[in-house]
Design an enzyme around this catalytic site. Structure first.
Site, PDB file in Angstrom:
ATOM      1  N   GLU A 109      29.858  50.700  40.269  1.00  0.00           N
ATOM      2  CA  GLU A 109      28.625  51.040  39.559  1.00  0.00           C
ATOM      3  C   GLU A 109      27.814  52.092  40.322  1.00  0.00           C
ATOM      4  OE1 GLU A 109      27.411  47.196  36.965  1.00  0.00           O
ATOM      5  OE2 GLU A 109      27.568  46.846  39.116  1.00  0.00           O
ATOM      6  N   GLU A 129      33.641  41.428  37.906  1.00  0.00           N
ATOM      7  CA  GLU A 129      32.534  40.465  37.943  1.00  0.00           C
ATOM      8  C   GLU A 129      32.786  39.209  37.118  1.00  0.00           C
ATOM      9  OE1 GLU A 129      30.491  44.399  39.013  1.00  0.00           O
ATOM     10  OE2 GLU A 129      32.175  43.722  37.762  1.00  0.00           O
TER      11      GLU A 129
END
Length: 248
Positions: A109, A129
């Protein structure tokens, strides 16, 4: 700019930040986030291009899971990582991620938040995640769709697909793939290319790219009005016309 989690080198026209937690595969913890905020503050006050890297072997293996396990709902609502990545994406001058090895979870990210990404053949992008019982909440759930399109974003976010360097380059998630020894030098060459343009024009163009469709063409016209009155515009256009006369 002093830091413990980052190695920060500032020259006259650019800043290079190296994630510096090798023992944890450059895991992004709260302290690193605070230091990234400090870098952003400096670049907001004195705009320059930013190169961010983790070195020639790994970019960032993700967020610090030890800290992440202890965070609760108030921490999620505070957007610890998402706030700094958004701030980096909004920096006045372009940013270049020089990525080697793994860029996973929060590390991915962080790279997604940059304007350009240069990688080595060892690059692996992924957002695992879901396997940890959470979602990629620091930009991947929307920024990745903008970068690679919804079908591939769903493969990465919902089915755990990891992209290698060739795959990332094919979908333009990586702008260029180079050997590890040339990674940082290539990032510098990209900054050199950026800096050939008028700095204020670069800043205005980056703002224009971030504007919603409803802001165009009004924003473009206002930004152009500002640029039309600059000495830099007159100097560059005069030089262009002079060169054209010389070739005639």
């Amino acid at each position: 700019m002093s830091a413990e989690r980052l190695a920060v080198a500032e020259t006259g026209d650019r800043v290079v930040v190296t994630l510096d937690r090798p023992a944890t595969k450059n895991a992004i913890d709260a302290e690193m986030v605070a230091e990234l905020h400090a870098v952003c503050h400096r670049l907001e006050q004195d705009p320059k291009p930013l190169i961010i890297t983790g070195g020639s072997e790994i970019f960032a293996g993700g967020a610090d899971i030890g800290q992440l396990r202890e965070r609760r709902n108030v921490d999620a609502l505070a957007g610890v990582n998402s706030a700094v990545f958004d701030r980096m994406a909004a920096l006045p001058m372009p940013t270049v991620a020089a990525v080697a090895g793994y860029a996973l979870g929060g590390g991915a990210e962080l790279a997604y938040a940059c304007d350009f990404r240069i990688g080595t053949p060892s690059v692996r992008f992924g957002n695992p995640e879901g396997g940890l019982g959470i979602l990629a909440a620091a930009g991947a759930s929307w920024r990745l769709i903008e970068l690679v399109g919804e079908p591939l974003a769903k493969e990465i976010l919902l089915a755990g697909r990891t992209l290698n360097a060739d795959e990332a380059r094919d979908v333009r998630l990586l702008n260029e793939v180079v050997e590890p020894d040339d990674l940082l030098a290539t990032a510098h060459r990209w900054v050199d290319r950026i800096l050939r343009n008028a700095p204020l024009a670069v800043r205005m163009t980056k703002l224009a790219l971030q504007m919603p469709r409803s802001a165009h063409p009004t924003f473009d016209n206002v930004a152009q009005a500002v640029l039309f009155e600059t000495a830099e515009k007159d100097r560059r256009m005069t030089a262009f016309l002079d060169r054209k006369k010389e070739k005639a």
